[in-house]
Design a protein around this motif. Structure first.
Motif, PDB file in Angstrom:
ATOM      1  N   SER A 100      35.797  41.279  31.944  1.00 49.99           N
ATOM      2  CA  SER A 100      37.230  41.072  31.761  1.00 49.99           C
ATOM      3  C   SER A 100      38.053  42.121  32.505  1.00 49.99           C
ATOM      4  CB  SER A 100      37.585  41.100  30.276  1.00 49.99           C
ATOM      5  OG  SER A 100      37.291  42.358  29.732  1.00 49.99           O
ATOM      6  N   VAL A 101      39.206  41.678  32.998  1.00 51.47           N
ATOM      7  CA  VAL A 101      40.186  42.552  33.638  1.00 51.47           C
ATOM      8  C   VAL A 101      41.564  42.172  33.111  1.00 51.47           C
ATOM      9  CG1 VAL A 101      38.840  42.972  35.732  1.00 51.47           C
ATOM     10  CG2 VAL A 101      40.405  41.043  35.654  1.00 51.47           C
ATOM     11  N   SER A 102      42.520  43.024  33.312  1.00 52.18           N
ATOM     12  CA  SER A 102      43.863  42.777  32.790  1.00 52.18           C
ATOM     13  C   SER A 102      44.622  41.770  33.655  1.00 52.18           C
ATOM     14  CB  SER A 102      44.657  44.087  32.742  1.00 52.18           C
ATOM     15  OG  SER A 102      44.990  44.498  34.056  1.00 52.18           O
ATOM     16  N   THR A 103      45.662  41.229  33.070  1.00 52.41           N
ATOM     17  CA  THR A 103      46.525  40.314  33.840  1.00 52.41           C
ATOM     18  C   THR A 103      47.261  41.085  34.931  1.00 52.41           C
ATOM     19  OG1 THR A 103      48.248  40.555  32.154  1.00 52.41           O
ATOM     20  CG2 THR A 103      46.828  38.605  32.010  1.00 52.41           C
ATOM     21  N   ASN A 104      47.491  42.369  34.735  1.00 50.28           N
ATOM     22  CA  ASN A 104      48.103  43.186  35.796  1.00 50.28           C
ATOM     23  C   ASN A 104      47.183  43.255  37.010  1.00 50.28           C
ATOM     24  OD1 ASN A 104      50.353  43.747  34.269  1.00 50.28           O
ATOM     25  ND2 ASN A 104      49.546  45.658  33.477  1.00 50.28           N
ATOM     26  N   THR A 105      45.887  43.362  36.770  1.00 51.16           N
ATOM     27  CA  THR A 105      44.919  43.379  37.870  1.00 51.16           C
ATOM     28  C   THR A 105      44.914  42.043  38.590  1.00 51.16           C
ATOM     29  OG1 THR A 105      43.515  44.996  36.752  1.00 51.16           O
ATOM     30  CG2 THR A 105      42.473  43.645  38.460  1.00 51.16           C
ATOM     31  N   LEU A 106      44.943  40.949  37.839  1.00 54.77           N
ATOM     32  CA  LEU A 106      44.978  39.625  38.458  1.00 54.77           C
ATOM     33  C   LEU A 106      46.242  39.449  39.286  1.00 54.77           C
ATOM     34  CD1 LEU A 106      43.659  37.486  35.470  1.00 54.77           C
ATOM     35  CD2 LEU A 106      42.391  38.248  37.494  1.00 54.77           C
ATOM     36  N   ASP A 107      47.358  39.943  38.781  1.00 59.15           N
ATOM     37  CA  ASP A 107      48.622  39.875  39.514  1.00 59.15           C
ATOM     38  C   ASP A 107      48.521  40.664  40.819  1.00 59.15           C
ATOM     39  OD1 ASP A 107      51.484  39.231  39.755  1.00 59.15           O
ATOM     40  OD2 ASP A 107      51.777  41.379  39.408  1.00 59.15           O
ATOM     41  N   ALA A 108      47.933  41.863  40.753  1.00 59.61           N
ATOM     42  CA  ALA A 108      47.766  42.688  41.949  1.00 59.61           C
ATOM     43  C   ALA A 108      46.864  42.001  42.967  1.00 59.61           C
ATOM     44  CB  ALA A 108      47.192  44.052  41.573  1.00 59.61           C
ATOM     45  N   LEU A 109      45.786  41.379  42.505  1.00 61.85           N
ATOM     46  CA  LEU A 109      44.888  40.655  43.417  1.00 61.85           C
ATOM     47  C   LEU A 109      45.623  39.541  44.145  1.00 61.85           C
ATOM     48  CD1 LEU A 109      41.630  40.342  41.292  1.00 61.85           C
ATOM     49  CD2 LEU A 109      41.938  41.683  43.378  1.00 61.85           C
ATOM     50  N   CYS A 110      46.407  38.774  43.402  1.00 64.84           N
ATOM     51  CA  CYS A 110      47.157  37.677  44.017  1.00 64.84           C
ATOM     52  C   CYS A 110      48.167  38.205  45.036  1.00 64.84           C
ATOM     53  CB  CYS A 110      47.856  36.843  42.950  1.00 64.84           C
ATOM     54  SG  CYS A 110      46.723  35.888  41.939  1.00 64.84           S
ATOM     55  N   ALA A 111      48.815  39.317  44.722  1.00 64.20           N
ATOM     56  CA  ALA A 111      49.782  39.904  45.644  1.00 64.20           C
ATOM     57  C   ALA A 111      49.096  40.417  46.915  1.00 64.20           C
ATOM     58  CB  ALA A 111      50.543  41.034  44.956  1.00 64.20           C
ATOM     59  N   ILE A 112      47.983  41.110  46.748  1.00 63.07           N
ATOM     60  CA  ILE A 112      47.261  41.663  47.897  1.00 63.07           C
ATOM     61  C   ILE A 112      46.725  40.558  48.793  1.00 63.07           C
ATOM     62  CG2 ILE A 112      45.208  42.970  48.602  1.00 63.07           C
ATOM     63  CD1 ILE A 112      45.542  44.479  45.885  1.00 63.07           C
ATOM     64  N   LEU A 113      46.145  39.547  48.157  1.00 63.04           N
ATOM     65  CA  LEU A 113      45.492  38.471  48.907  1.00 63.04           C
ATOM     66  C   LEU A 113      46.445  37.330  49.262  1.00 63.04           C
ATOM     67  CD1 LEU A 113      42.173  38.358  46.853  1.00 63.04           C
ATOM     68  CD2 LEU A 113      42.583  39.502  49.054  1.00 63.04           C
ATOM     69  N   ASN A 114      47.694  37.419  48.775  1.00 61.73           N
ATOM     70  CA  ASN A 114      48.693  36.386  49.025  1.00 61.73           C
ATOM     71  C   ASN A 114      48.141  35.008  48.652  1.00 61.73           C
ATOM     72  OD1 ASN A 114      51.180  35.357  49.803  1.00 61.73           O
ATOM     73  ND2 ASN A 114      50.510  35.031  51.912  1.00 61.73           N
ATOM     74  N   CYS A 115      47.755  34.892  47.387  1.00 61.64           N
ATOM     75  CA  CYS A 115      47.163  33.648  46.919  1.00 61.64           C
ATOM     76  C   CYS A 115      47.638  33.331  45.506  1.00 61.64           C
ATOM     77  CB  CYS A 115      45.641  33.740  46.956  1.00 61.64           C
ATOM     78  SG  CYS A 115      44.949  34.976  45.834  1.00 61.64           S
ATOM     79  N   CYS A 116      47.219  32.200  44.997  1.00 62.70           N
ATOM     80  CA  CYS A 116      47.558  31.781  43.638  1.00 62.70           C
ATOM     81  C   CYS A 116      46.459  32.218  42.673  1.00 62.70           C
ATOM     82  CB  CYS A 116      47.692  30.262  43.569  1.00 62.70           C
ATOM     83  SG  CYS A 116      49.026  29.635  44.579  1.00 62.70           S
ATOM     84  N   ILE A 117      46.801  32.265  41.403  1.00 62.90           N
ATOM     85  CA  ILE A 117      45.865  32.714  40.378  1.00 62.90           C
ATOM     86  C   ILE A 117      44.590  31.861  40.350  1.00 62.90           C
ATOM     87  CG2 ILE A 117      46.886  31.399  38.474  1.00 62.90           C
ATOM     88  CD1 ILE A 117      45.578  34.970  38.163  1.00 62.90           C
ATOM     89  N   ASP A 118      44.728  30.555  40.579  1.00 64.68           N
ATOM     90  CA  ASP A 118      43.533  29.705  40.542  1.00 64.68           C
ATOM     91  C   ASP A 118      42.631  29.899  41.759  1.00 64.68           C
ATOM     92  OD1 ASP A 118      45.358  28.456  42.208  1.00 64.68           O
ATOM     93  OD2 ASP A 118      44.905  26.447  41.502  1.00 64.68           O
TER      94      ASP A 118
END
Length: 63
Positions: free
Chosen positions: A30-48
């Motif tokens: 598990s990781v936080s939603t903040n981490t998921l948000d950062a991943l999407c921002a870095i990779l310029n992608c959607c959560i799915d």
């Protein structure tokens, strides 16, 4: 990450994601939603593009 030419170093520097969080991502922990948000921002992608829901066991509520 391969499609975006991103490395774990990119995640640490651009996303301020710790090495322990990267370890958890690699281990499918598990990781936080903040981490998921950062991943999407870095990779310029959607959560799915980053996550998928895979239940551990069948849903007993609807059975």
């Amino acid at each position: 990450m391969k499609l975006k030419n991103a490395t774990t170093y990119t995640l640490q520097v651009k996303g301020n994601i710790s090495s322990s969080t990267i370890r958890r991502l690699k281990a499918s922990e598990s990781v936080s939603t903040n981490t998921l948000d950062a991943l999407c921002a870095i990779l310029n992608c959607c959560i799915d593009d980053v996550i998928a829901y895979l239940p551990d066991q069948p849903n007993s509520i609807t059975e």
